[in-house]
Design an enzyme around this catalytic site. Structure first.
Site, PDB file in Angstrom:
ATOM      1  N   LYS A 167       2.798 -23.721   6.186  1.00 11.69           N
ATOM      2  CA  LYS A 167       3.795 -24.591   5.556  1.00 11.69           C
ATOM      3  C   LYS A 167       4.024 -24.269   4.078  1.00 11.69           C
ATOM      4  CE  LYS A 167       2.193 -28.242   8.668  1.00 11.69           C
ATOM      5  NZ  LYS A 167       1.618 -29.578   8.801  1.00 11.69           N
ATOM      6  N   ASP A 184      -3.121 -34.792  12.322  1.00  9.26           N
ATOM      7  CA  ASP A 184      -2.118 -35.859  12.367  1.00  9.26           C
ATOM      8  C   ASP A 184      -1.905 -36.411  13.775  1.00  9.26           C
ATOM      9  OD1 ASP A 184      -0.931 -33.516  13.237  1.00  9.26           O
ATOM     10  OD2 ASP A 184       0.945 -33.804  12.149  1.00  9.26           O
TER      11      ASP A 184
END
Length: 507
Positions: A204, A239
């Site tokens: 990312k 997550d």
């Protein structure tokens, strides 16, 4: 000139004019015929491309069942620790999911990209549940994303310390107790325990020296110490695992959590004795949350078109994350762009000149695709406006707009149906895909779903749910609930800090 000569000349002129008129009509007719033939040929080419797209992206129910079976096989290989398995099936070390009995003040840190969030919640047991919560979202300065581990974690810890200083009287930490934190870290980690894990690689846009191979909890803990912040990291979670925990807190029948956003992943509750690679003592609960990392799933059963193959070949990780590239928000709009580009090149969909913007990878984002797909106006005005803004074609015909919406429909439907096949595979692994043989009632099964793709792309989510019902059948699907779990990863991390608290036996 004599009268006879004049008349003769007039006759000749009239004949010439008449001939010219006839020839003009024939030419116009011929031109019209040529134009008609060209238009017919163009439409034929458009139809051929669309027919090929429909064929190669088709997901008949029998194919979906085969994909689900292949996924289950890979899940079992991953649980055995087979090095050739496509699914990592990571042991999360989360064996105690929230029950609703949790009490006390807990913090969470959710680091998943260019922003991170800090959160605190006051839990009041079954009666008060989440009595109070506050959060703050902070952008990470770009230079820290490519700096050093020390700089990044010091910045995060400083924000966390300032956030703790704003703790009001409505939040209560018993005297003599240490504050505890759940740390959602959405980067690849080799988890070592509930509160430790080493970073495998940055993604990312992060590229930080000195962190790969290090325990991220230890790095954060040292940074908190440097800030003078007395806080213990009680849970390190992905997550998806956080979303599962948040979902279970709200509904005790949640067995799995699915992220469908920019990327995709799934976590579920597995029986500990069904994990051959587990080497320690079996947890008291008898269960263990597994982070499947299902985005990496691939199978020869997956319907890969020429557009998918080209996208994968040109990606930063060719040959990897194939399932994710078929169903997640990062890629759906790009697949549509590639199909439209094919139609522009091969069938002059947007005219004789291919729009330059249409040549740009990822210029068409999935939110734009969703807006075009959901346009229900009689003239598809929203869709036309989007094509003008994104592709640069000022004036599109109604035919072009309908074709574009049809392409969005094909791509979204395939993604949603493939996502449903994945969820069906997990339910099959858990034995919740059919009514029990002994005649006992079908247990209520809840799947928590989070992510912008599922939440905002309504045609996608509706298709997913309808496909899942079709795969399960009437009886089994009547016991299934697909539930939106908004912001699961943040609150879930705090809840996991509570359920794995050092003071858990005291509450």
């Amino acid at each position: 000139m004599g009268k006879a000569a004049a008349v003769g000349t007039a006759v000749v002129v009239c004949a010439a004019v008449g001939t010219a008129v006839v020839l003009g009509r024939r030419r116009r007719r011929r031109d019209a015929e040529l134009l008609g033939a060209a238009e017919a040929e163009r439409k034929k080419k458009v139809a051929a491309v669309i027919e090929d797209v429909e064929r190669t992206l088709a997901t008949p129910t029998a194919l979906l069942r085969g994909i689900s079976d292949a996924l289950v096989v890979e899940m079992e290989r991953g649980l055995r620790g087979d090095s050739h398995s496509q699914l990592k099936m990571l042991i999360s070390y989360v064996d105690n999911l929230p029950t609703g009995d949790e009490h006390g003040l807990f913090y969470a840190l959710d680091l998943g990209g260019t922003n991170f969030r800090v959160l605190r919640v006051q839990l009041g047991g079954r009666e008060k549940r989440v009595a109070k919560q506050q959060y703050q979202e902070v952008s990470i300065p770009p230079h820290l994303m490519v700096g050093t581990s020390l700089e990044l974690f010091d910045f995060i810890a400083s924000v966390l310390a300032k956030f703790v200083e704003t703790e009001g009287d409505e939040f209560h930490l018993p005297v003599g107790r240490q504050r505890e934190l759940g740390f959602t870290f959405s980067f690849p980690v080799n988890q070592l325990s509930i509160s430790s894990g080493t970073l495998i690689k940055w993604t990312k846009g992060f590229s930080i020296n000195g962190a790969v191979g290090e325990d991220v909890v230890a790095e954060l803990s040292k940074a908190m110490e440097r800030q003078g912040l007395d806080m213990k990291v009680s849970a390190l979670v992905n997550d998806t695992v956080g979303t599962l925990a948040g979902g279970r807190y709200m509904d005790n029948d949640v067995v799995a959590a699915i992220i469908l956003g920019t990327g995709t992943n799934a976590a579920y509750v597995e029986h500990a004795n069904a994990i051959p690679k587990w080497t320690g003592l079996l947890p008291k609960s008898g269960n263990m949350v597994i982070n499947t990392e299902w985005g990496s799933f691939k199978s020869d059963k997956l319907p890969l078109s020429e557009y998918d193959k080209a996208l994968d070949f040109e990606s930063l990780n060719p040959g990897e994350q194939i399932y994710e590239k078929l169903i997640s928000g990062m890629y759906l709009g790009e697949i549509v762009r590639r199909i439209l580009l094919k139609l522009a090149h091969d069938a002059a969909l947007f005219g004789d000149v291919v729009p330059a913007k249409l040549e740009m990878p990822f210029v068409l984002r999935t939110p734009d695709m969703s807006a075009m797909h959901h346009d229900a106006s009689h003239d598809l005005k929203i869709l036309g406006s989007k094509l003008k803004d994104i592709v640069g074609v000022a004036d599109t015909s109604l035919e072009v707009r309908y074709i574009t919406r049809h392409i969005c429909d094909i791509v979204a439907e395939r993604g949603a149906r493939l996502a449903a096949a994945g969820i069906y595979g997990i339910l099959k692994k858990l034995g919740r895909d059919k009514v029990p043989r002994d005649g006992s009632p079908m247990p209520r099964t809840v799947v928590a779903l989070d992510g912008g793709l599922y939440e905002h792309y309504k045609k996608f989510s509706s298709c997913l749910e309808a496909t899942l019902s079709d795969l399960l059948g009437d009886e089994a699907s009547s016991s299934l609930v697909a539930k939106l779990a908004n912001d699961g990863s943040g609150i879930g991390a705090a809840l996991l800090a509570a359920s794995h608290s050092q003071y858990a036996d005291i509450y």
